[in-house]
Design a protein around this motif. Sequence first.
Motif, PDB file in Angstrom:
ATOM      1  N   TRP A 136      28.200  71.484  38.044  1.00  0.00           N
ATOM      2  CA  TRP A 136      29.330  71.881  37.199  1.00  0.00           C
ATOM      3  C   TRP A 136      29.516  73.400  37.216  1.00  0.00           C
ATOM      4  O   TRP A 136      30.628  73.882  37.005  1.00  0.00           O
ATOM      5  CB  TRP A 136      29.144  71.386  35.764  1.00  0.00           C
ATOM      6  CG  TRP A 136      27.959  72.010  35.075  1.00  0.00           C
ATOM      7  CD1 TRP A 136      26.681  71.533  35.055  1.00  0.00           C
ATOM      8  CD2 TRP A 136      27.954  73.226  34.336  1.00  0.00           C
ATOM      9  NE1 TRP A 136      25.871  72.378  34.347  1.00  0.00           N
ATOM     10  CE2 TRP A 136      26.628  73.439  33.887  1.00  0.00           C
ATOM     11  CE3 TRP A 136      28.916  74.168  34.006  1.00  0.00           C
ATOM     12  CZ2 TRP A 136      26.261  74.547  33.144  1.00  0.00           C
ATOM     13  CZ3 TRP A 136      28.549  75.276  33.253  1.00  0.00           C
ATOM     14  CH2 TRP A 136      27.235  75.453  32.828  1.00  0.00           C
ATOM     15  N   THR A 137      28.454  74.157  37.503  1.00  0.00           N
ATOM     16  CA  THR A 137      28.587  75.620  37.537  1.00  0.00           C
ATOM     17  C   THR A 137      29.519  76.061  38.661  1.00  0.00           C
ATOM     18  O   THR A 137      30.212  77.065  38.532  1.00  0.00           O
ATOM     19  CB  THR A 137      27.215  76.302  37.700  1.00  0.00           C
ATOM     20  OG1 THR A 137      26.597  75.836  38.908  1.00  0.00           O
ATOM     21  CG2 THR A 137      26.318  76.021  36.521  1.00  0.00           C
ATOM     22  N   ALA A 138      29.548  75.306  39.751  1.00  0.00           N
ATOM     23  CA  ALA A 138      30.437  75.642  40.859  1.00  0.00           C
ATOM     24  C   ALA A 138      31.894  75.532  40.428  1.00  0.00           C
ATOM     25  O   ALA A 138      32.716  76.414  40.721  1.00  0.00           O
ATOM     26  CB  ALA A 138      30.173  74.726  42.048  1.00  0.00           C
ATOM     27  N   TYR A 139      32.210  74.478  39.704  1.00  0.00           N
ATOM     28  CA  TYR A 139      33.596  74.277  39.273  1.00  0.00           C
ATOM     29  C   TYR A 139      33.983  75.276  38.187  1.00  0.00           C
ATOM     30  O   TYR A 139      35.120  75.757  38.158  1.00  0.00           O
ATOM     31  CB  TYR A 139      33.792  72.831  38.829  1.00  0.00           C
ATOM     32  CG  TYR A 139      33.547  71.876  39.977  1.00  0.00           C
ATOM     33  CD1 TYR A 139      34.480  71.736  40.995  1.00  0.00           C
ATOM     34  CD2 TYR A 139      32.357  71.168  40.066  1.00  0.00           C
ATOM     35  CE1 TYR A 139      34.247  70.891  42.066  1.00  0.00           C
ATOM     36  CE2 TYR A 139      32.104  70.318  41.138  1.00  0.00           C
ATOM     37  CZ  TYR A 139      33.063  70.190  42.136  1.00  0.00           C
ATOM     38  OH  TYR A 139      32.833  69.361  43.197  1.00  0.00           O
ATOM     39  N   ALA A 140      33.054  75.619  37.319  1.00  0.00           N
ATOM     40  CA  ALA A 140      33.320  76.641  36.303  1.00  0.00           C
ATOM     41  C   ALA A 140      33.535  77.994  36.976  1.00  0.00           C
ATOM     42  O   ALA A 140      34.454  78.742  36.627  1.00  0.00           O
ATOM     43  CB  ALA A 140      32.164  76.719  35.307  1.00  0.00           C
ATOM     44  N   TYR A 141      32.700  78.312  37.961  1.00  0.00           N
ATOM     45  CA  TYR A 141      32.826  79.559  38.713  1.00  0.00           C
ATOM     46  C   TYR A 141      34.182  79.639  39.411  1.00  0.00           C
ATOM     47  O   TYR A 141      34.873  80.659  39.354  1.00  0.00           O
ATOM     48  CB  TYR A 141      31.688  79.638  39.733  1.00  0.00           C
ATOM     49  CG  TYR A 141      31.786  80.751  40.726  1.00  0.00           C
ATOM     50  CD1 TYR A 141      31.625  82.076  40.343  1.00  0.00           C
ATOM     51  CD2 TYR A 141      32.009  80.486  42.077  1.00  0.00           C
ATOM     52  CE1 TYR A 141      31.696  83.102  41.276  1.00  0.00           C
ATOM     53  CE2 TYR A 141      32.082  81.498  43.005  1.00  0.00           C
ATOM     54  CZ  TYR A 141      31.915  82.809  42.607  1.00  0.00           C
ATOM     55  OH  TYR A 141      31.987  83.816  43.528  1.00  0.00           O
ATOM     56  N   ALA A 142      34.584  78.558  40.060  1.00  0.00           N
ATOM     57  CA  ALA A 142      35.863  78.535  40.767  1.00  0.00           C
ATOM     58  C   ALA A 142      37.033  78.681  39.794  1.00  0.00           C
ATOM     59  O   ALA A 142      37.964  79.456  40.046  1.00  0.00           O
ATOM     60  CB  ALA A 142      36.002  77.248  41.569  1.00  0.00           C
ATOM     61  N   ALA A 143      36.979  77.959  38.689  1.00  0.00           N
ATOM     62  CA  ALA A 143      38.072  78.021  37.717  1.00  0.00           C
ATOM     63  C   ALA A 143      38.204  79.423  37.109  1.00  0.00           C
ATOM     64  O   ALA A 143      39.312  79.964  36.996  1.00  0.00           O
ATOM     65  CB  ALA A 143      37.853  76.995  36.610  1.00  0.00           C
ATOM     66  N   ILE A 144      37.080  80.014  36.740  1.00  0.00           N
ATOM     67  CA  ILE A 144      37.123  81.358  36.145  1.00  0.00           C
ATOM     68  C   ILE A 144      37.585  82.387  37.167  1.00  0.00           C
ATOM     69  O   ILE A 144      38.407  83.259  36.862  1.00  0.00           O
ATOM     70  CB  ILE A 144      35.739  81.721  35.561  1.00  0.00           C
ATOM     71  CG1 ILE A 144      35.447  80.856  34.349  1.00  0.00           C
ATOM     72  CG2 ILE A 144      35.665  83.199  35.208  1.00  0.00           C
ATOM     73  CD1 ILE A 144      34.012  80.928  33.868  1.00  0.00           C
ATOM     74  N   THR A 145      37.078  82.291  38.388  1.00  0.00           N
ATOM     75  CA  THR A 145      37.450  83.250  39.433  1.00  0.00           C
ATOM     76  C   THR A 145      38.937  83.171  39.758  1.00  0.00           C
ATOM     77  O   THR A 145      39.634  84.190  39.786  1.00  0.00           O
ATOM     78  CB  THR A 145      36.626  82.995  40.706  1.00  0.00           C
ATOM     79  OG1 THR A 145      35.243  83.124  40.384  1.00  0.00           O
ATOM     80  CG2 THR A 145      36.992  83.975  41.801  1.00  0.00           C
ATOM     81  N   ILE A 146      39.429  81.974  39.987  1.00  0.00           N
ATOM     82  CA  ILE A 146      40.831  81.816  40.384  1.00  0.00           C
ATOM     83  C   ILE A 146      41.769  82.171  39.242  1.00  0.00           C
ATOM     84  O   ILE A 146      42.760  82.886  39.437  1.00  0.00           O
ATOM     85  CB  ILE A 146      41.079  80.386  40.898  1.00  0.00           C
ATOM     86  CG1 ILE A 146      40.320  80.200  42.220  1.00  0.00           C
ATOM     87  CG2 ILE A 146      42.565  80.106  41.083  1.00  0.00           C
ATOM     88  CD1 ILE A 146      40.263  78.774  42.713  1.00  0.00           C
ATOM     89  N   SER A 147      41.465  81.731  38.019  1.00  0.00           N
ATOM     90  CA  SER A 147      42.361  82.035  36.899  1.00  0.00           C
ATOM     91  C   SER A 147      42.357  83.530  36.572  1.00  0.00           C
ATOM     92  O   SER A 147      43.400  84.094  36.221  1.00  0.00           O
ATOM     93  CB  SER A 147      41.994  81.212  35.668  1.00  0.00           C
ATOM     94  OG  SER A 147      40.687  81.521  35.239  1.00  0.00           O
TER      95      SER A 147
END
Length: 77
Positions: free
Chosen positions: A41-52
């Motif tokens: 789940w950290t990968a998806y949180a990282y991607a969401a925070i980075t992209i947003s």
Amino acid sequence: VNTRNCDTVVAGIQFGVMGCLSTVSTFAAEFNKMRLSSDPWTAYAYAAITISSKFGCNLHPPNSEDDNFFAQGLSNL
């Protein structure tokens, strides 16, 4: 067409594209490594925070001074 100005613009675009590709590949490698870890789940949180956050940094008022600066610079080529 002033070739010195055109060469500068072309070099800037080339550096931008190459920099973007290396950044994207690093992001993909980091994402994949986190996804394969014990807490994917950290990968998806990282991607969401980075992209947003990147989209948030690009928001600015439409008739800003930056737009006028770039428009004037491109009209001088």
